[in-house]
Design a protein around this motif. Structure first.
Motif, PDB file in Angstrom:
ATOM      1  N   LEU A   1       0.815  -1.216   0.000  1.00  0.00           N
ATOM      2  CA  LEU A   1       0.000   0.000   0.000  1.00  0.00           C
ATOM      3  C   LEU A   1       0.850   1.269   0.000  1.00  0.00           C
ATOM      4  CD1 LEU A   1      -2.795  -1.186   2.438  1.00  0.00           C
ATOM      5  CD2 LEU A   1      -3.067  -0.665   0.011  1.00  0.00           C
ATOM      6  N   SER A   2       2.146   1.129   0.310  1.00  0.00           N
ATOM      7  CA  SER A   2       3.047   2.276   0.203  1.00  0.00           C
ATOM      8  C   SER A   2       3.231   2.682  -1.259  1.00  0.00           C
ATOM      9  CB  SER A   2       4.416   1.942   0.811  1.00  0.00           C
ATOM     10  OG  SER A   2       4.290   1.622   2.174  1.00  0.00           O
ATOM     11  N   LEU A   3       2.984   1.738  -2.164  1.00  0.00           N
ATOM     12  CA  LEU A   3       3.147   1.988  -3.607  1.00  0.00           C
ATOM     13  C   LEU A   3       1.803   2.150  -4.304  1.00  0.00           C
ATOM     14  CD1 LEU A   3       5.857  -0.770  -4.191  1.00  0.00           C
ATOM     15  CD2 LEU A   3       6.251   1.674  -3.823  1.00  0.00           C
ATOM     16  N   ARG A   4       0.767   2.493  -3.531  1.00  0.00           N
ATOM     17  CA  ARG A   4      -0.591   2.612  -4.051  1.00  0.00           C
ATOM     18  C   ARG A   4      -0.659   3.448  -5.337  1.00  0.00           C
ATOM     19  NH1 ARG A   4      -5.560   3.344  -1.168  1.00  0.00           N
ATOM     20  NH2 ARG A   4      -4.362   3.518   0.746  1.00  0.00           N
ATOM     21  N   ASP A   5      -0.065   4.641  -5.321  1.00  0.00           N
ATOM     22  CA  ASP A   5      -0.171   5.548  -6.469  1.00  0.00           C
ATOM     23  C   ASP A   5       0.463   4.952  -7.724  1.00  0.00           C
ATOM     24  OD1 ASP A   5      -1.504   7.354  -4.897  1.00  0.00           O
ATOM     25  OD2 ASP A   5       0.292   8.529  -4.415  1.00  0.00           O
ATOM     26  N   ASN A   6       1.591   4.264  -7.541  1.00  0.00           N
ATOM     27  CA  ASN A   6       2.251   3.639  -8.698  1.00  0.00           C
ATOM     28  C   ASN A   6       1.335   2.613  -9.370  1.00  0.00           C
ATOM     29  OD1 ASN A   6       4.476   5.125  -8.030  1.00  0.00           O
ATOM     30  ND2 ASN A   6       5.640   3.436  -7.152  1.00  0.00           N
ATOM     31  N   TYR A   7       0.660   1.806  -8.547  1.00  0.00           N
ATOM     32  CA  TYR A   7      -0.218   0.777  -9.098  1.00  0.00           C
ATOM     33  C   TYR A   7      -1.473   1.384  -9.719  1.00  0.00           C
ATOM     34  CZ  TYR A   7       2.599  -2.831  -6.807  1.00  0.00           C
ATOM     35  OH  TYR A   7       3.626  -3.664  -6.434  1.00  0.00           O
TER      36      TYR A   7
ATOM     37  N   ALA B   1     -10.395  -5.579 -11.625  1.00  0.00           N
ATOM     38  CA  ALA B   1     -11.457  -4.919 -10.866  1.00  0.00           C
ATOM     39  C   ALA B   1     -11.182  -5.001  -9.364  1.00  0.00           C
ATOM     40  CB  ALA B   1     -12.807  -5.556 -11.186  1.00  0.00           C
ATOM     41  N   ALA B   2     -10.752  -6.188  -8.897  1.00  0.00           N
ATOM     42  CA  ALA B   2     -10.434  -6.350  -7.480  1.00  0.00           C
ATOM     43  C   ALA B   2      -9.273  -5.449  -7.072  1.00  0.00           C
ATOM     44  CB  ALA B   2     -10.093  -7.814  -7.182  1.00  0.00           C
ATOM     45  N   SER B   3      -8.307  -5.283  -7.973  1.00  0.00           N
ATOM     46  CA  SER B   3      -7.155  -4.429  -7.681  1.00  0.00           C
ATOM     47  C   SER B   3      -7.578  -2.979  -7.533  1.00  0.00           C
ATOM     48  CB  SER B   3      -6.104  -4.556  -8.800  1.00  0.00           C
ATOM     49  OG  SER B   3      -5.599  -5.861  -8.853  1.00  0.00           O
ATOM     50  N   ILE B   4      -8.520  -2.543  -8.375  1.00  0.00           N
ATOM     51  CA  ILE B   4      -9.017  -1.166  -8.270  1.00  0.00           C
ATOM     52  C   ILE B   4      -9.702  -0.956  -6.923  1.00  0.00           C
ATOM     53  CG2 ILE B   4     -10.722   0.470  -9.184  1.00  0.00           C
ATOM     54  CD1 ILE B   4     -10.125  -0.666 -11.969  1.00  0.00           C
ATOM     55  N   VAL B   5     -10.540  -1.930  -6.533  1.00  0.00           N
ATOM     56  CA  VAL B   5     -11.215  -1.841  -5.233  1.00  0.00           C
ATOM     57  C   VAL B   5     -10.191  -1.806  -4.103  1.00  0.00           C
ATOM     58  CG1 VAL B   5     -12.738  -3.037  -3.613  1.00  0.00           C
ATOM     59  CG2 VAL B   5     -13.303  -2.979  -6.045  1.00  0.00           C
TER      60      VAL B   5
ATOM     61  N   TYR C   1      -6.851  -0.989  -4.113  1.00  0.00           N
ATOM     62  CA  TYR C   1      -5.968   0.180  -4.028  1.00  0.00           C
ATOM     63  C   TYR C   1      -6.712   1.492  -3.788  1.00  0.00           C
ATOM     64  CZ  TYR C   1      -1.996  -2.666  -5.426  1.00  0.00           C
ATOM     65  OH  TYR C   1      -1.007  -3.614  -5.461  1.00  0.00           O
ATOM     66  N   THR C   2      -8.010   1.524  -4.058  1.00  0.00           N
ATOM     67  CA  THR C   2      -8.755   2.765  -3.836  1.00  0.00           C
ATOM     68  C   THR C   2      -9.486   2.782  -2.496  1.00  0.00           C
ATOM     69  OG1 THR C   2     -10.665   1.863  -5.050  1.00  0.00           O
ATOM     70  CG2 THR C   2      -9.103   3.228  -6.287  1.00  0.00           C
ATOM     71  N   SER C   3      -9.642   1.631  -1.855  1.00  0.00           N
ATOM     72  CA  SER C   3     -10.455   1.601  -0.628  1.00  0.00           C
ATOM     73  C   SER C   3      -9.687   1.206   0.627  1.00  0.00           C
ATOM     74  CB  SER C   3     -11.640   0.636  -0.810  1.00  0.00           C
ATOM     75  OG  SER C   3     -11.182  -0.686  -1.023  1.00  0.00           O
ATOM     76  N   VAL C   4      -8.602   0.440   0.495  1.00  0.00           N
ATOM     77  CA  VAL C   4      -7.867  -0.021   1.679  1.00  0.00           C
ATOM     78  C   VAL C   4      -6.903   1.065   2.158  1.00  0.00           C
ATOM     79  CG1 VAL C   4      -6.284  -1.754   2.598  1.00  0.00           C
ATOM     80  CG2 VAL C   4      -8.046  -2.431   0.959  1.00  0.00           C
ATOM     81  N   GLU C   5      -6.968   1.379   3.440  1.00  0.00           N
ATOM     82  CA  GLU C   5      -6.115   2.409   4.026  1.00  0.00           C
ATOM     83  C   GLU C   5      -4.945   1.753   4.763  1.00  0.00           C
ATOM     84  OE1 GLU C   5      -6.356   5.604   3.672  1.00  0.00           O
ATOM     85  OE2 GLU C   5      -8.279   5.629   2.603  1.00  0.00           O
ATOM     86  N   GLN C   6      -3.744   2.171   4.420  1.00  0.00           N
ATOM     87  CA  GLN C   6      -2.546   1.592   5.033  1.00  0.00           C
ATOM     88  C   GLN C   6      -2.529   1.753   6.553  1.00  0.00           C
ATOM     89  OE1 GLN C   6       1.322   3.568   4.790  1.00  0.00           O
ATOM     90  NE2 GLN C   6       2.171   1.753   3.808  1.00  0.00           N
TER      91      GLN C   6
END
Length: 352
Positions: free
Chosen positions: A101-107, A140-144, A146-151
């Protein structure tokens, strides 16, 4: 990092299908929620301790749900469950989540736009009349994920709670809590410390207290050893009572440890005497109390430390009625040594 912190893939079983992820998550979610209610109803913790305990369990459940979303359609990687003496996810899974999740923006920058993916889903389902491909579901699961899980809500190896005024009637002026995931046992622990403070108040000195707890109380050890380490490190803090909750092992179909209770449940599942959903949860409370003081150090560096009582160790089991009967029939010597008779919790029922 000590040798006790080394974790290997051999400690783990792998969940490798969508059904297994869903099934496992429902089991853990259900068992932990039943445990929270059971701890409260049976008076194993004070009302304030129950509040903190629930908060730590919520972090644990949030993290396991994040793992479920992350791995649901991933064909290259699979979630690992500890098989030694736990039944919970391997500690490395929590570390991978946090780092990932530290690399959220990259993904996120590499993923398809949601509207484009929706159009592809509709085209596949409505025009071509075919199921959506697994790789599209993974996108689709990856979008959910990386956009919803908070580190910040991922259960880390050490999670520090705040210092607060101790509830009225406590044996000390202040209390704090913390939780850790022991990486050699792959189990979560929750701790409470009641203490007095030599000075104005501990809030101005809280970072030093937090750092000391993280340094000397972040793994399973003898309670008097933990208490002495905290006491010696913090000269202005006078611990009066330290309490540790050990959550697990989680005895269920995913566990493969040497625990006799786990073996009994696995054997009964194998003989179809009980359903796959069957479970039991061990729960231990260890406590130490102060019993006077002594001086340590040289003439110019003397420090007042606490004498500690012999640690109090109590073991409990939470299980549905049918499983309690089974465990009494097969392991009476273990069940009769519990601090109290097993606490009955609800059966988990999953529609097939």
């Amino acid at each position: 990092m000590s040798i006790n912190h080394i974790v290997t893939p051999l400690d783990s079983a792998i969940l490798n299908s969508k059904d297994q992820y869903v099934f496992y998550h429902k089991k853990v979610d259900f068992a932990l929620k039943e445990l929270i209610v059971g701890v409260q109803q049976n008076g194993l913790c004070t009302p304030q301790e129950v509040i903190f305990f629930k908060q730590y369990c919520d972090l644990l459940l949030y993290s396991i749900e994040a793992m479920r979303v992350k791995y649901m359609y991933d064909e290259e990687d699979n979630m690992k469950i500890d098989v030694t003496d736990s039944g919970f996810p391997n500690y490395l899974e929590f570390r991978y989540l946090f780092n990932d999740l530290s690399l959220r923006d990259n993904y996120l920058n590499k993923l398809k736009d949601v509207s484009v993916l929706q159009d592809e889903f509709l085209d596949q389902l409505l025009r071509k009349k075919q199921p959506v491909r697994r790789d599209k579901l993974f996108q689709a699961a990856s979008i959910v994920y990386y956009t919803s899980v908070e580190q910040q809500y991922i259960f880390n190896r050490f999670v520090q709670g705040k210092i607060i005024k101790a509830p009225e009637g406590s044996e000390a002026d202040y209390m704090t809590s913390w939780s850790f995931y022991d990486v050699s046992l792959n189990r979560p622990f929750v701790c409470f410390m009641y203490f007095d403070y030599d000075g104005k108040d501990p809030f101005t000195n809280k970072e030093e207290i937090y750092e000391a707890l993280k340094a000397v109380a972040d793994r399973k050890m003898n309670m008097d050893t933990m208490a002495y380490g905290i006491d010696r490190r913090l000269k202005n803090v006078y611990p009066k009572h330290i309490k540790r909750l050990d959550i697990g092992a989680f005895h269920n179909v995913f566990a493969k440890d040497d625990n006799d209770l786990t073996h009994t449940i696995l054997e009964a599942i194998g003989k179809k005497e009980i359903p796959l959903e069957a479970y039991a949860l061990s729960f231990k409370i260890h406590e130490v109390f102060t019993g006077g003081e002594f001086k340590e150090g040289g003439y110019f560096s003397k420090q007042t430390l606490q004498n500690w009582s012999t640690p109090i160790k109590e073991g409990y089991v939470f299980a549905p009625h049918r499983i309690i009967q089974l465990l009494y029939n097969k392991n009476p010597e273990i069940m009769n040594k519990l601090a109290k008779p097993p606490f009955q919790v609800a059966d988990l029922i999953i529609e097939k």
